[in-house]
Each structure stands twice: as structure tokens, then as C-alpha cells.
Design a protein around this motif. Structure first.
Motif, PDB file in Angstrom:
ATOM      1  N   LEU B 118       0.851  -1.272   0.023  1.00  0.00           N
ATOM      2  CA  LEU B 118      -0.140  -0.001   0.260  1.00  0.00           C
ATOM      3  C   LEU B 118       0.915   1.101  -0.030  1.00  0.00           C
ATOM      4  CD1 LEU B 118      -2.838  -0.968   2.397  1.00  0.00           C
ATOM      5  CD2 LEU B 118      -2.964  -0.986   0.020  1.00  0.00           C
ATOM      6  N   PHE B 119       1.883   1.123   1.048  1.00  0.00           N
ATOM      7  CA  PHE B 119       2.570   2.503   1.184  1.00  0.00           C
ATOM      8  C   PHE B 119       3.802   2.894   0.068  1.00  0.00           C
ATOM      9  CE2 PHE B 119       0.130   2.253   4.846  1.00  0.00           C
ATOM     10  CZ  PHE B 119       0.147   3.655   5.351  1.00  0.00           C
ATOM     11  N   MET B 120       4.383   1.685  -0.324  1.00  0.00           N
ATOM     12  CA  MET B 120       5.388   1.691  -1.171  1.00  0.00           C
ATOM     13  C   MET B 120       5.310   1.471  -2.820  1.00  0.00           C
ATOM     14  SD  MET B 120       7.784   2.344   1.232  1.00  0.00           S
ATOM     15  CE  MET B 120       9.192   2.421   0.108  1.00  0.00           C
ATOM     16  N   ARG B 121       3.555   0.990  -2.691  1.00  0.00           N
ATOM     17  CA  ARG B 121       3.209   0.902  -4.178  1.00  0.00           C
ATOM     18  C   ARG B 121       3.958  -0.162  -4.910  1.00  0.00           C
ATOM     19  NH1 ARG B 121      -0.474   4.978  -4.826  1.00  0.00           N
ATOM     20  NH2 ARG B 121      -0.443   6.473  -3.278  1.00  0.00           N
ATOM     21  N   ARG B 122       4.506  -0.985  -4.292  1.00  0.00           N
ATOM     22  CA  ARG B 122       5.368  -2.147  -4.920  1.00  0.00           C
ATOM     23  C   ARG B 122       4.401  -3.314  -5.311  1.00  0.00           C
ATOM     24  NH1 ARG B 122      10.751  -3.428  -4.025  1.00  0.00           N
ATOM     25  NH2 ARG B 122      10.177  -5.392  -4.569  1.00  0.00           N
ATOM     26  N   ARG B 123       4.272  -3.572  -6.478  1.00  0.00           N
ATOM     27  CA  ARG B 123       3.335  -4.688  -7.023  1.00  0.00           C
ATOM     28  C   ARG B 123       4.058  -6.055  -6.514  1.00  0.00           C
ATOM     29  NH1 ARG B 123       1.795  -7.107 -11.278  1.00  0.00           N
ATOM     30  NH2 ARG B 123      -0.260  -7.947 -10.461  1.00  0.00           N
ATOM     31  N   LEU B 124       3.369  -6.849  -5.909  1.00  0.00           N
ATOM     32  CA  LEU B 124       3.967  -8.250  -5.742  1.00  0.00           C
ATOM     33  C   LEU B 124       3.643  -9.229  -6.603  1.00  0.00           C
ATOM     34  CD1 LEU B 124       4.333  -8.233  -1.930  1.00  0.00           C
ATOM     35  CD2 LEU B 124       6.193  -7.623  -3.294  1.00  0.00           C
ATOM     36  N   SER B 125       3.887 -10.046  -7.199  1.00  0.00           N
ATOM     37  CA  SER B 125       3.436 -11.312  -7.935  1.00  0.00           C
ATOM     38  C   SER B 125       2.499 -12.182  -6.803  1.00  0.00           C
ATOM     39  CB  SER B 125       4.107 -12.138  -8.658  1.00  0.00           C
ATOM     40  OG  SER B 125       5.039 -12.864  -7.808  1.00  0.00           O
ATOM     41  N   THR B 126       1.656 -13.145  -7.332  1.00  0.00           N
ATOM     42  CA  THR B 126       0.615 -14.054  -6.635  1.00  0.00           C
ATOM     43  C   THR B 126       1.739 -14.980  -5.929  1.00  0.00           C
ATOM     44  OG1 THR B 126      -0.718 -13.993  -8.452  1.00  0.00           O
ATOM     45  CG2 THR B 126      -0.936 -15.666  -6.687  1.00  0.00           C
ATOM     46  N   LEU B 127       2.854 -15.317  -6.580  1.00  0.00           N
ATOM     47  CA  LEU B 127       3.699 -16.274  -6.078  1.00  0.00           C
ATOM     48  C   LEU B 127       4.709 -15.611  -4.819  1.00  0.00           C
ATOM     49  CD1 LEU B 127       4.914 -19.053  -6.778  1.00  0.00           C
ATOM     50  CD2 LEU B 127       6.595 -18.079  -7.987  1.00  0.00           C
TER      51      LEU B 127
END
Lengths: 334, 334
Positions: B118-127
Motif C-alpha cells: 500500500l505505502f511503497m506501491r510495490r506490486r508483488l506477484s501472486t507467487l
């Protein structure tokens, strides 16, 4: 029929098997001889398969049936492996306690993966290998004895022979599964014809086992055919039909899916049984069970979900027209 | 410096922290006031950072330093969050027992993932999400109380407030971490200048906490500065230096790597401490610990391994010239 529908059905029936078996007991024991159940289930599978084969034979396109001895002679082999497995299992239990045996049984998941790779020559990705190990870890986690349980046998205190036999047992169980898959996929014969061969030998070997047990105890309970239906209730018959049906589903999966699908089905069934037991038999829910379920569900997703759902692939490799279903089928058949 | 080198060092030092703290006890108790340790560690970090900042100032390329109040005023915020967190932790422990609190502490791994997203706006993959959940499950598994352990407090028997406060505690702990990362990455200021600001406020807040504790007990042990070094042994000083060093490493990771790397380091450290305790303090190895280690190692690999090592990508997306190192760095900074 889609393989995941059959796999889900197998999970439900396998899970019911444990619950029905418990329900078939009266006053904490069996009023019937449990050893007769697998024999009758084998007969049930043989009857069902024969019926469907007969229907196929009378249809406009008769089934493919290889009747050469070179092929037929391979069908008793799974029964022989199961017979050896039963004896190894029996020996293992003289060295280790039942809960250690149960925990070691999860090794079967990993040995199935290895033999599947070796015999069926199916390449698995690193992610799929990790998923298989996680499935074994997840089922083990759910079975770890919690704080305050009555018996506290240590996992690490059995003699070396016990662990070796446990490992052998896991290998034999996996071998029987992988060998059956090899048999079913070896040619394009009708599934029902293959089943008829498999279950004919299965019935014979089961009968031989009942007879052998009788000899072992010197016929003190009389011959097995006298005990065959005595004490059978309606629940016992449901247990027989249920066991037979799971066998037919496994056979279908061996031909049209694979051993890994079967292993996932039966592992999920084990967890489902534990969850249902909380409601049916007032089992205390444990943190271990909760953790085990999370691990196994993640493992399931890791193994079967299409790659593009798990990781963000470079744009060139994305095929936006693929639907989930299509990709899943491609994966299973690659 | 590579982030994984720092992460490995953090794992070793964090793991040493628990062991050194145990070794610093005499006759099962502390001969010194443990509350003074974090304060001295804060002072140590401040001194070290000031020294390096001074060296940077005297170098040919002086460091970037933002001294505007708008920026400086953000640096006490992590200390404020930690202060609130400490009080929530204290309240939680009035509702739940320490082992339940420890188990709930693993929620921090998941809340860190969520706040990081939320804060760092880093997308993480499902994995990667699955890996984060598995890490929390793995650390929890290793902590599940085994069969035959002395106290058997149930995880499910605490009042609702206990669980709510535990969740709040996990959120606050994650928030402090993610906020610190945000601060460190906000601009290109020198790491040492940022550290000096962070630790100046850290020292002040730690001092305030010691004073507050004194007021709470009505100065019955005298003011904190009289207890500051009393009963300190060489081991106590090592504990202080070790805690300070882990703080400096965390700060480095917040600027040049991220919170997820930190969470993996400290989780692995927890498992390493348990393994070392088997050898150092004759702890009984448990199946749970063994399973927990497998789960966490798989999770680590799932999160950090480059995609082409995990799955077989279509040929078009493979870039055979990429080395492992390059891909890893790209992943960490994407």
C-alpha cells in the motif's frame, strides 16, 4: 469429463471413506470382518467395469482391447506390489508406533513425485517440485501431535530399521501408483478393458490374502467365505460401495490425468476428513491443522495454476486469449 | 555492497542476539537492568553514524543533507509508532499468554507485506504473496507447542480483545518498518545523515521511556541513570554492540533493499536461534522446527529466485544472457 471434476469427487469420496468407516463401528469395534471390505470393493469394481465394457462392445464403435499375453501379464504386477507393500507395512509397525508410521506415510508424496519423474519421464518445474515437498510438509504439519495429547511417542526414537522400512513402504506405494499409470497409458485400450484385467487380478490377490490370513491364525475364525457378509449393516455396504467407487475414480485419473493429481486429491481428502471430524466427532481443532490446510492450498495453487497467474511474465510471453481452463489442460498434458 | 550479504549478516547478528541475551543472564536472571540495553544501543548507533557522517563531510564529495524542518520532523515518527507499539504489546499480554502472543507475532510478516504494497506501491506477484503467507506459516509451525510440553495454553481460548490487540500490534510493528523505509528512500540524502536524525530521536524516546518506567514504579529502584551500567559484564556490552549493529544493518536494508528482505532475515534468524539452541542449550529438536525450516526455505526461494529458475518459460521470454545476479537485482528494484 474434466480431470479436476473427477479429482474433486475423489477427494470427497476418500474423505467419506474414513468417516463412514468410523460410523460403521458399533461400541468402538467392528461387528464385521474389515478385511473382507477391500475384497468386496474389488468385486464391485470388476462388476461395474465389466458392465461398461459389455456396453461398449455392443456399441457402434467397439472398444480397443489388447488380449496378447505380453500385455495381460503386466496387470497382476500392481497387485503383487501392493501385496509386498502390505507386508512391509506390517513389519514397519513392529518397529515404529502408529503415529510415527502415519507421519512417515507422507513421504509417499515425495517418492511418487520422484518415481513419476523417472518412469513417466515427465519434467517438473522447480516450482512444481517445491509444491510437492510443501504438500508432504503440509499434511505432516496437520498430523503433528499437539500439546496435551494423550500419547506422546517421539518421532526420533524408533530403531533405524523402522525408518528404512518406512522409506521402503513409501517407495513401494509410489511404485504401485506410478506402475498403474504406466499400464493405463501404455496403449489406447478401453479404460474398462484395462480395469477388468486390473480388478480380476485384484480380486484374486485379495482372496489369496484372506485365505493366507486364515492359514496364519489356523482357521480359528473359520474360513473367510463364512465371515464374508456376517455382521454387515447398511453402513458397511456403503463403505464397500464407497471404496469401490474411489478405486474406479483413481483408475480414471491414472489414464486421463496422473499420479500427482491423485496424490493431491487424497492429501486434500485427509485434511477434509480432519475438518469434518471436528463437526461430526467433536475433534478439537488444532493450530497444526489450520497451518497444514494453508500450506496444502498454497501447494495446490503452485502446482496447478498456470504460470501467468503466479508471476508477471514479460509481455511477449503473455497470451491474453488463453482462458484459465485451456491453459490448465495444456499443463496437465504437456 | 550486495543486499543479500547484509541480509545474511543481519540474520546471524539477530540470531546471536537471542543467544547472547540468554548467555548474559546469571542464575536465571539479569544482574543488570535489561531496559537500559536498547537505550545504549541507540547511543552506539548514533555515535557510529555521526562518525561516518563526519568522515563523509570531510571527503571530496560532501554528503547530501536535507535540513529543512518539513523533512526532519518526520524522523521522530518511527519512534512514536514504536512507543505506541510497546504499550499495545503490554496491553495484549494482559489478555493472552506469552506463547499465544509469540504465535500472533508472526502476523507481522503478512501485515508488513500488505502495508509495503500500500505505502511503497510495490506490486508483488501472486507467487510472492504466497511466499509471504508461507513464511508466516513456517515460523508459526516451528513455534507450535509439541506433545508433552510443560504448559499447554490454548491458542483459541483468549478473549476477543486479546486477538484484536495482537492484530493491532502486528499492524503497528509493520507500519513502523514500512514508514522507516519510506523515510530512507524519500530522498537521496546520505544514509548516515538520515541515521543521525533517526537515532537522535530514538535516543530521546528511549530515555523518555526509561524515565516513564521510573515514574511508574515511584523511583523505587532509583533513577535510570544510576542503574545504567550497574551489573554490566563483558557479555552485556556485547549484547549492546550486537543490538546496535543489527539496527545499523536494518537501516541500510531500509534504504538499499526493503522491508520484505528484513522480514526474511529476521524470520530466518528466529529459526537459526532455535537450531543453535539445540546445540548450545540442549533444546529438544522438534518435528515442528524441522517442518518450519523446510517451509521457510521454500518460501525464500519462491520470493527471491528469478522466475526462469522456478518455471519453464516460453522460449520467447527467456533472456539467456541474464546472469542470476543481474536478474535478482532487477527483481529487487522493479
Amino acid at each position: 469429463m474434466q480431470w479436476y471434476f473427477i479429482a474433486a469427487l475423489l477427494t470427497i469420496l476418500t474423505s467419506s471413506q474414513g468417516i463412514l468407516t468410523t460410523l460403521s463401528q458399533s461400541n468402538g469395534g467392528y461387528s464385521y470382518d474389515y478385511a473382507t471390505v477391500p475384497f468386496l470393493a474389488e468385486i464391485f469394481k470388476l462388476v461395474v467395469s465389466t458392465f461398461f465394457l459389455w456396453r461398449e462392445c455392443n456399441s457402434s464403435s467397439p472398444p480397443r482391447m489388447t488380449t496378447e499375453w505380453r500385455t495381460v501379464r503386466l496387470f497382476p504386477i500392481p497387485s503383487v506390489i501392493y501385496l509386498i507393500h502390505n507386508n512391509v507395512q506390517f513389519s514397519t509397525l513392529t518397529y515404529v508406533d502408529p503415529s510415527t508410521y502415519q507421519i512417515m506415510g507422507n513421504l509417499k508424496i515425495v517418492t511418487t513425485g520422484i518415481l513419476f519423474r523417472l518412469f513417466m519421464r515427465r519434467r517438473l518445474s522447480t516450482l512444481q517440485w517445491m509444491a510437492i515437498v510443501l504438500l508432504a510438509v503440509g499434511t505432516t504439519t496437520s498430523q503433528v501431535k499437539g500439546c496435551g495429547e494423550a500419547s506422546c511417542d517421539s518421532l526420533f526414537s524408533a530403531p533405524m530399521q523402522g525408518y528404512m522400512l518406512g522409506l521402503l513402504s513409501a517407495c513401494l506405494s509410489a511404485l504401485a501408483g506410478v506402475y498403474t499409470e504406466y499400464l493405463m497409458k501404455k496403449n489406447n485400450d478401453s479404460l474398462y478393458w484395462q480395469n477388468v484385467q486390473l480388478y480380476t487380478f485384484g480380486s484374486i490377490f485379495n482372496m489369496a490374502r484372506l485365505l493366507l490370513d486364515d492359514f496364519r491364525v489356523g482357521f480359528e475364525n473359520g474360513p473367510w467365505w463364512q465371515r464374508l457378509l456376517s455382521g454387515y449393516t447398511i453402513t458397511t455396504w456403503i463403505v464397500v460401495l464407497n471404496l469401490g467407487s474411489t478405486g474406479l475414480l483413481v483408475s480414471w485419473l491414472m489414464k486421463y490425468a496422473d499420479n500427482i493429481v491423485k496424490v493431491y486429491s487424497t492429501s486434500m481428502a485427509m485434511l477434509l476428513t480432519m475438518v469434518l471430524s471436528i463437526f461430526l466427532f467433536n475433534f478439537k481443532p488444532s493450530v497444526q491443522l489450520f497451518l497444514g490446510i494453508i500450506i496444502c492450498v498454497i501447494s495446490l495453487h503452485m502446482y496447478f495454476a498456470p504460470v501467468h497467474m503466479l508471476v508477471d511474465l514479460p509481455v511477449t510471453s503473455k497470451r491474453p486469449t488463453d482462458t484459465l481452463k485451456e491453459v490448465t489442460v495444456q499443463q496437465a498434458g504437456e
